[in-house]
Write an enzyme that holds these catalytic residues in place. Structure first.
Site, PDB file in Angstrom:
ATOM      1  N   CYS A   2      18.076  45.523  47.874  1.00 44.99           N
ATOM      2  CA  CYS A   2      17.189  44.833  46.942  1.00 44.99           C
ATOM      3  C   CYS A   2      18.031  44.100  45.899  1.00 44.99           C
ATOM      4  O   CYS A   2      19.130  44.517  45.566  1.00 44.99           O
ATOM      5  CB  CYS A   2      16.231  45.758  46.210  1.00 44.99           C
ATOM      6  N   ARG A  27      20.341  40.352  49.858  1.00 45.79           N
ATOM      7  CA  ARG A  27      20.244  41.802  49.670  1.00 45.79           C
ATOM      8  C   ARG A  27      18.953  42.379  50.249  1.00 45.79           C
ATOM      9  O   ARG A  27      18.746  43.594  50.238  1.00 45.79           O
ATOM     10  CB  ARG A  27      20.315  42.138  48.179  1.00 45.79           C
ATOM     11  N   TRP A  75      14.405  44.978  50.090  1.00 46.34           N
ATOM     12  CA  TRP A  75      14.716  45.491  51.433  1.00 46.34           C
ATOM     13  C   TRP A  75      14.029  46.846  51.511  1.00 46.34           C
ATOM     14  O   TRP A  75      14.372  47.779  50.781  1.00 46.34           O
ATOM     15  CB  TRP A  75      16.217  45.636  51.624  1.00 46.34           C
ATOM     16  N   ASN A  99      16.150  48.783  42.177  1.00 43.35           N
ATOM     17  CA  ASN A  99      17.015  48.783  43.366  1.00 43.35           C
ATOM     18  C   ASN A  99      17.594  50.187  43.485  1.00 43.35           C
ATOM     19  O   ASN A  99      18.231  50.670  42.553  1.00 43.35           O
ATOM     20  CB  ASN A  99      18.127  47.738  43.171  1.00 43.35           C
ATOM     21  N   GLY A 100      17.357  50.842  44.633  1.00 45.17           N
ATOM     22  CA  GLY A 100      17.909  52.185  44.812  1.00 45.17           C
ATOM     23  C   GLY A 100      16.885  53.102  45.441  1.00 45.17           C
ATOM     24  O   GLY A 100      15.820  52.662  45.900  1.00 45.17           O
ATOM     25  N   GLU A 467      33.600  44.034  67.223  1.00 44.09           N
ATOM     26  CA  GLU A 467      33.102  43.053  66.264  1.00 44.09           C
ATOM     27  C   GLU A 467      32.292  41.960  66.971  1.00 44.09           C
ATOM     28  O   GLU A 467      31.233  41.551  66.499  1.00 44.09           O
ATOM     29  CB  GLU A 467      34.268  42.453  65.470  1.00 44.09           C
ATOM     30  N   LYS A 471      28.373  41.246  66.151  1.00 47.94           N
ATOM     31  CA  LYS A 471      27.941  39.926  65.676  1.00 47.94           C
ATOM     32  C   LYS A 471      26.810  39.406  66.550  1.00 47.94           C
ATOM     33  O   LYS A 471      25.814  38.916  66.059  1.00 47.94           O
ATOM     34  CB  LYS A 471      29.159  38.981  65.744  1.00 47.94           C
ATOM     35  N   GLU A 474      23.517  41.373  65.955  1.00 52.79           N
ATOM     36  CA  GLU A 474      22.864  41.228  64.652  1.00 52.79           C
ATOM     37  C   GLU A 474      22.230  39.854  64.458  1.00 52.79           C
ATOM     38  O   GLU A 474      21.190  39.759  63.826  1.00 52.79           O
ATOM     39  CB  GLU A 474      23.752  41.649  63.478  1.00 52.79           C
ATOM     40  N   HIS A 490      32.482  55.362  83.823  1.00 54.97           N
ATOM     41  CA  HIS A 490      32.131  56.779  83.644  1.00 54.97           C
ATOM     42  C   HIS A 490      30.665  56.961  83.270  1.00 54.97           C
ATOM     43  O   HIS A 490      30.308  57.964  82.654  1.00 54.97           O
ATOM     44  CB  HIS A 490      33.061  57.424  82.612  1.00 54.97           C
ATOM     45  N   LYS A 587      22.535  42.190  53.426  1.00 55.13           N
ATOM     46  CA  LYS A 587      23.984  42.046  53.420  1.00 55.13           C
ATOM     47  C   LYS A 587      24.679  43.223  52.757  1.00 55.13           C
ATOM     48  O   LYS A 587      25.718  43.673  53.189  1.00 55.13           O
ATOM     49  CB  LYS A 587      24.382  40.753  52.715  1.00 55.13           C
TER      50      LYS A 587
HETATM   51  C1  AGP Z   1      28.419  42.641  59.306  1.00 51.32           C
HETATM   52  O1  AGP Z   1      28.118  41.406  59.809  1.00 51.32           O
HETATM   53  C2  AGP Z   1      27.354  43.436  58.773  1.00 51.32           C
HETATM   54  N1  AGP Z   1      26.335  42.732  58.153  1.00 51.32           N
HETATM   55  C3  AGP Z   1      27.692  44.822  58.259  1.00 51.32           C
HETATM   56  O2  AGP Z   1      28.137  45.542  59.357  1.00 51.32           O
HETATM   57  C4  AGP Z   1      28.708  44.955  57.102  1.00 51.32           C
HETATM   58  O3  AGP Z   1      29.979  44.610  57.551  1.00 51.32           O
HETATM   59  C5  AGP Z   1      28.662  46.408  56.592  1.00 51.32           C
HETATM   60  O4  AGP Z   1      27.381  46.684  56.108  1.00 51.32           O
HETATM   61  C6  AGP Z   1      29.700  46.685  55.524  1.00 51.32           C
HETATM   62  O5  AGP Z   1      29.486  45.925  54.390  1.00 51.32           O
HETATM   63  P1  AGP Z   1      30.614  45.804  53.279  1.00 51.32           P
HETATM   64  O6  AGP Z   1      31.788  45.139  53.910  1.00 51.32           O
HETATM   65  O7  AGP Z   1      29.989  44.991  52.202  1.00 51.32           O
HETATM   66  O8  AGP Z   1      30.953  47.198  52.830  1.00 51.32           O
END
Ligand code: AGP
Length: 592
Positions: A2, A27, A75, A99-100, A467, A471, A474, A490, A587
């Site tokens: 948030c 956020r 969020w 937020n929290g 990675e 990507k 997501e 396996h 994010k």
């Molecule tokens: C990556 O594309 C993601 N959105 C997510 O995995 C991100 O890297 C993760 O939440 C860690 O965030 P930070 O680097 O701000 O700690």
């Protein structure tokens, strides 16, 4: 997660709040809302969905001229994305944004129901508002907020307005809040990007403090005493928030990789923090992070172990914080985070610090909790990242690990066949790679109509696959798995069917034939093979291929991962997904 923005001053309040909300939308974007007051009257507006919905709504409503206000982009945690759950929440005299997560909300709620309160949302935030309203029946505002602070368990950043009053009040715990200061105007925000357009002068609200933002001045209280704050100046540029001519922030940020990489390498060459790159005094390193930051750590593990002969383990912060940790006198914990605000990584950092183990942060956001609290910090200076999917920050995290492995290996007298000049050529080579968009578009066309996909690789290539796969899933919502190439048979190979894409990453000459054999095993079962490899290893026929130039082993992944980022970008584009704000994500993950 948030995002919170608050403003008091002479500007058009709604304009400042909308600008802040758009900057903070990374956020969370399940709902948005704002409350504006002129001290006597308060108007609240909220809606489900994006900030743009709220703005449309605002434009269709009668204009309200207040001089202060608070706003929120959500969020969803407690309760779904509904109008009732959207912030601000108003109960009696209290209107607030939060937020929290409040851990004792249920017990507080039960006692407030006994006092006659009714609740209309599923949120813990409405409970906070009711608690404060109830307190205000017995105490003044200041005392009531202090009682509230002592009663809440969990995490919170709160922006509060009280009916008939003309100030904004704010407190926080384990969720960030900054106060921006300009002549005759004050800002409150989860992140500096929300007010950087207006001022770069700010301070961080500490967890023991209460800030009161008034029309002409502000006061910060620690317990009952007014304290003075030291102002910080941000060097981040607000124009980095512009999308320029790009259709999406993700594409813009990928295209910025050569320049941020160059800046990082140049700052290393100029000696900035150079001693932090030498890990030779440690004999055991834990790398702790989440998501992509953890996958950057996996590349770090491979490079540091292979090139500098130091034992490295990589842990997801959400597991690490609760696991038994065994250290010795030469242990180091490296925490990696773009935002520096990820709740699990912060918790892991604090636990390690309590055990008196040295912590080194590899952080992008210089104003973050982790940048302040890690014992030592390397700032990766990738600039503000807006797209939820990290790209340029990941690349600079990997580059820091490459420089660490290189420096440590030199200082231990292990390798001298690579020079720093070999790092210098990487940004230019990367620029050429990024310019080949037709290659990634072709691969994306092969992928975008599929429901499922696999990435396979061995050693460092497996870390790259992790990675690449994250990507893709997501931003495109295609189910994707990354596997150590030899592990597929396996069990998971049972999922390989006719036409399913299998992307093999091959950058390691020693392991090339092994990975290729595993790829062939999938082709024999109908898979469609795509190979991402280096020019030196390219004697492969009959595959859709992505080729990058062969460079020194420290830097090879810096050229491969961007190709996977671009493939994901185009797949998402062809599938019509919301590239910069994928569903269900945010994010900055500031909840556990
Ligand atoms: C990556 O594309 C993601 N959105 C997510 O995995 C991100 O890297 C993760 O939440 C860690 O965030 P930070 O680097 O701000 O700690």
């Amino acid at each position: 997660m948030c995002g919170i923005i608050g403003y008091i001053g002479n500007k058009d309040v709604s304009e400042v709040l909308f600008h802040g909300l758009y900057s903070l939308e990374y956020r969370g974007y399940d709902s948005a809302g704002m409350a504006i007051s002129d001290g006597a009257h308060l108007k609240t507006l909220k809606c489900v969905g994006r900030v743009s919905n709220l703005e449309d709504n605002y434009k269709n409503n009668e204009k309200f001229n207040g001089f202060f206000g608070i706003a929120h982009t959500r969020w969803a945690t407690n309760g779904g994305a509904s109008f009732e759950n959207a912030h601000p929440h108003t109960v009696g005299k209290v209107t607030l944004v939060h937020n929290g997560i409040i851990e004792n909300a249920d017990s507080i709620k039960s006692s407030l129901i006994n006092c006659g309160y009714h609740f209309y949302s599923e949120t813990d935030s409405e409970v906070i508002a009711a608690f404060l309203d109830n307190e205000l029946k017995h105490n003044n505002i200041f005392k009531s907020i202090q009682v509230l602070r002592k009663s809440l368990k969990g995490s919170y950043a709160l922006g509060i307005i009280i009916d008939g009053d003309d100030c904004i009040y704010a407190i926080r715990k384990d969720s960030p809040l900054l106060v921006g200061v300009n002549q005759d105007e004050f800002f409150l925000a989860s992140d500096i990007s929300a007010f950087l357009r207006y001022t770069n002068k700010y301070f961080l609200l500490e967890e023991t403090e209460l800030v009161v933002l008034g029309k002409d001045d502000f006061k910060v209280y620690k317990d009952d005493i007014v304290v003075s704050k030291e102002f910080l100046t941000s060097n981040s540029e607000s124009h980095s928030l512009d999308k320029l001519d790009y259709d999406h922030y993700m594409l813009k940020e990928i295209m910025e990789e050569p320049i941020v990489l160059k800046n990082l390498i140049d700052s290393y060459r100029s000696g900035e923090n150079i001693d932090l790159y030498d890990l030779s005094r440690y004999d055991e390193i834990h790398i702790v992070a989440c998501g992509s930051a953890m996958y950057a750590g996996l590349i770090g593990q491979s490079l540091i172990e292979e090139e500098a002969y130091i034992k490295v383990n990589v842990f997801p912060a959400s597991e690490y914080r609760y696991k038994k940790k065994i250290f010795n006198s030469k242990s180091l914990v490296i925490l990696v985070s773009q935002s520096g605000e990820t709740a699990d990584t912060i918790a892991a950092m604090r636990e390690v610090k309590n055990m008196n183990i040295p912590t080194l942060g590899i952080i992008n956001n210089p104003n973050s909790t982790m940048a302040r609290e890690c014992d030592k910090v390397i700032l990766i200076n990738a600039g503000i990242e807006v797209a939820v999917a990290t790209t340029k920050a990941y690349i600079n995290q990997v580059c820091v690990f490459a420089l660490m492995a290189y420096t440590t290996s030199l200082s231990k007298g292990i390798s001298n066949d690579v020079s720093l000049d070999d790092f210098d050529s990487i940004p230019v080579l990367l620029q050429n790679i990024l310019d080949n968009s037709h290659v990634y578009k072709e691969v994306a066309k092969d992928l975008f109509e599929h429901d499922s996909c696999f990435f396979i690789g061995r050693g460092i290539d497996y870390a790259i696959c992790m990675e690449g796969s994250l990507k893709l899933k997501e931003v495109s919502y295609i189910h994707s798995e990354a596997y150590q190439a030899g592990e597929l048979k396996h069990g998971t190979i049972s999922l390989i069917d006719d036409g399913i894409p299998v992307i093999a990453v091959i950058s390691n000459s020693f392991l090339k034939d092994k990975t290729l054999a595993n790829l062939n095993e999938t082709l024999a079962r109908g898979a469609y093979g795509i190979v991402v490899t280096t020019s030196e290893l390219d004697d492969l026929k009959d595959f859709r291929k992505v080729l990058v130039p062969t460079v020194n082993r420290f830097c090879q992944s810096l050229l491969i991962v961007p190709t996977l980022q671009l493939i994901s970008y185009y797949v998402s584009l062809y599938r019509g997904c919301d590239i910069d704000k994928p569903k269900n994500l945010a994010k900055s993950v500031t909840v556990e």
